[in-house]
Design an enzyme around this catalytic site. Sequence first.
Site, PDB file in Angstrom:
ATOM      1  N   ASP A   1      41.204  45.511  35.374  1.00 49.25           N
ATOM      2  CA  ASP A   1      40.919  45.830  36.771  1.00 49.25           C
ATOM      3  C   ASP A   1      39.434  46.141  36.863  1.00 49.25           C
ATOM      4  OD1 ASP A   1      40.792  46.758  39.341  1.00 49.25           O
ATOM      5  OD2 ASP A   1      41.894  48.611  38.944  1.00 49.25           O
TER       6      ASP A   1
ATOM      7  N   GLU B   1      34.172  49.180  43.998  1.00 45.60           N
ATOM      8  CA  GLU B   1      35.475  49.083  44.665  1.00 45.60           C
ATOM      9  C   GLU B   1      36.317  50.321  44.402  1.00 45.60           C
ATOM     10  OE1 GLU B   1      39.728  48.173  45.245  1.00 45.60           O
ATOM     11  OE2 GLU B   1      38.746  48.770  43.391  1.00 45.60           O
ATOM     12  N   GLU B   2      36.244  50.812  43.166  1.00 51.42           N
ATOM     13  CA  GLU B   2      37.134  51.909  42.759  1.00 51.42           C
ATOM     14  C   GLU B   2      36.823  53.229  43.466  1.00 51.42           C
ATOM     15  OE1 GLU B   2      39.700  51.394  41.204  1.00 51.42           O
ATOM     16  OE2 GLU B   2      39.454  49.674  39.877  1.00 51.42           O
TER      17      GLU B   2
ATOM     18  N   HIS C   1      35.702  42.681  41.657  1.00 52.20           N
ATOM     19  CA  HIS C   1      34.764  43.809  41.532  1.00 52.20           C
ATOM     20  C   HIS C   1      34.380  44.107  40.090  1.00 52.20           C
ATOM     21  CE1 HIS C   1      37.700  47.053  40.423  1.00 52.20           C
ATOM     22  NE2 HIS C   1      38.547  46.377  41.150  1.00 52.20           N
TER      23      HIS C   1
ATOM     24  N   HIS D   1      43.655  51.860  35.274  1.00 50.08           N
ATOM     25  CA  HIS D   1      42.983  53.171  35.340  1.00 50.08           C
ATOM     26  C   HIS D   1      43.396  54.108  34.213  1.00 50.08           C
ATOM     27  CE1 HIS D   1      42.320  52.658  39.998  1.00 50.08           C
ATOM     28  NE2 HIS D   1      42.076  51.564  39.298  1.00 50.08           N
TER      29      HIS D   1
ATOM     30  N   ASP E   1      42.344  40.759  42.505  1.00 52.91           N
ATOM     31  CA  ASP E   1      42.316  42.177  42.126  1.00 52.91           C
ATOM     32  C   ASP E   1      43.714  42.780  42.135  1.00 52.91           C
ATOM     33  OD1 ASP E   1      41.215  44.593  41.404  1.00 52.91           O
ATOM     34  OD2 ASP E   1      40.654  45.158  43.446  1.00 52.91           O
TER      35      ASP E   1
ATOM     36  N   ASP F   1      33.061  47.156  38.887  1.00 50.94           N
ATOM     37  CA  ASP F   1      33.175  48.526  38.373  1.00 50.94           C
ATOM     38  C   ASP F   1      34.564  48.798  37.822  1.00 50.94           C
ATOM     39  OD1 ASP F   1      34.208  48.374  41.063  1.00 50.94           O
ATOM     40  OD2 ASP F   1      34.218  50.563  41.135  1.00 50.94           O
TER      41      ASP F   1
HETATM   42 ZN   LIG Z   1      40.649  46.702  41.198  1.00 50.13          ZN
END
Ligand SMILES: [Zn+2]
Length: 410
Positions: free
Chosen positions: A141, A175-176, A78, A380, A198, A80
Site C-alpha cells: 500500500d 495519501e495516508e 500513492h 499499515h 490502491d 507514501d
Molecule cells: Zn493506499
Amino acid sequence: MNTVTEKFLKYVKYYTESDTETGLTPSTPGQMILAEELKKELEEIGLEQVSLDENGYVMGVLPSNLDVEVPKVGFVAHMDTSPDFTGKNVNPQFVENYDGNDIVLNSDENIVMKVSDFPELKKYVGQTLITTDGTTLLGADDKAGIAEIMTAVEYLVQHPEIKHGAVHICFTPDEEIGRGADYFNVEKFGADFAYTLDGGEIGELQYENFNAAFAKITFKGRNVHPGMAKNKMINSMLIATEFISRLPVDDMPEKTEGYEGFYHLLSIQGGVEKTTLQYIIRDFDKEKYEERKQLITDLCNKSNEDYGEGTAKLELVDQYFNMREKIEPVKHIVDIANEAMLQVGVTPNVVPVRGGTDGSRLSFMGLPCPNIFAGGHNFHGRFEYVPVKSMQKAVDVILKIVELLAKVEK
Ligand SMILES: [Zn+2]
C-alpha cells in the site's frame, strides 16, 4: 523474476512514510527522493510530458497510437506509506509455493503470521507471497500500485502493436495522511477519468465511500471548591458524558459493517472547567449523513438549554463525500473495469470503502476516479503481504482497460 516484482522490490526500499505533523507537501523528504526516481523511470520508458512539481506529484503521458479519438484514461497510485507503523528498512521476504501453514516472519523475535488470525492466506496456497520480516510494514500500500502502473505502461511502449488511447499517469504524495489530492492539478493531468490502484485483495473494485465529517465539541463548566459547591459547580465532564449517552448506542465502528454508518468518539479530554470531545461521523447515504450531523447539533443545543447558553460549543466540518454521486453519471468507467477483470480471469468484488480514498476527493475535483485492487493484505502493519500473482493480474487489468477503451470512440 518478473518485471512487476522487480519494480516493487525496488520501490519498497525507499523510506516514504508520511507525517501529519510537518505541514509540508510532500510531508517527508523521502517521498521526493522516490518521486525523482519515478520521474527518471517514466522518462527512460519514453513517456511524454514527464514532470515532477514542487509538491512531489509525478506525471507523464503515453500518447495515443490511434487515428480516432477515444477517452483519455488515467492511472494513479500513492508513494507514501502509513505513519501507523514504521516503513524504514523494509526487508521483504519471499514465501515460494506457499503451503498454507503459519508463516514465520521473524524467528529471532518470534513473529508469526498465523492462518487462524488471517484465514484468507488459504486462498494463496501454491502461490508466491512477499511478506515483511516482521519489523516493518511492507508498503504494498501503495508501492504495489506504482509497480503495476509502471509495468503496464512499459509493456505498452514495448508492444506498439497494442492499440490504445492516451494513458495519463500520476504518482501522488501523502495519501495516508489524507492530503493526496490537495495539490493534484486535475487540468494538467488531462485525463477524462482515472483509476487509483490502491485497493486491497485481488478483485476489489470500489466506487463508493463514506461521507465524512469531523466534530469537536467543547463543554464549559464552572469550578468551585468542592466543599462549597452546592448549586454553584457545573462539572463539564458530566455534561459531556450525558451528551455521549444520548447518541445511539449501536452506531459505532465496533458494531457496524457494510453500508452502516456511525459516530466514532475519537478522544475525550476533560476537567471540571472544560471538556472536549472529538468525533468522526460517517455514512454512505447523504441524507442519513446530514441527519447524523443534525443530531450532533441538536444534542449540543440541548446541553445549552439545560445548562445555559454557551455551555456547548460545536465545530463541525465536512471532510470528504461519497464519490458514488460523481461516478454514477459515468458508471461505464466502473463497468469497463469490471469487464476488464472478467476478461483476464479475475472475479470482480465490488465493495464499498469504509473510509475515504484519494479517488473520492479527485472525483469531486472533476476527475471521476474509482479504485482498483493493488493486491495486498493487512495494510499499515507488520503482517502486510502481497501475492505476486495478484500484482501480475493488476497489470493485466490495466492493460485490458486500455485495450477496451481503444474501442470506445468519443
Ligand atoms: Zn493506499
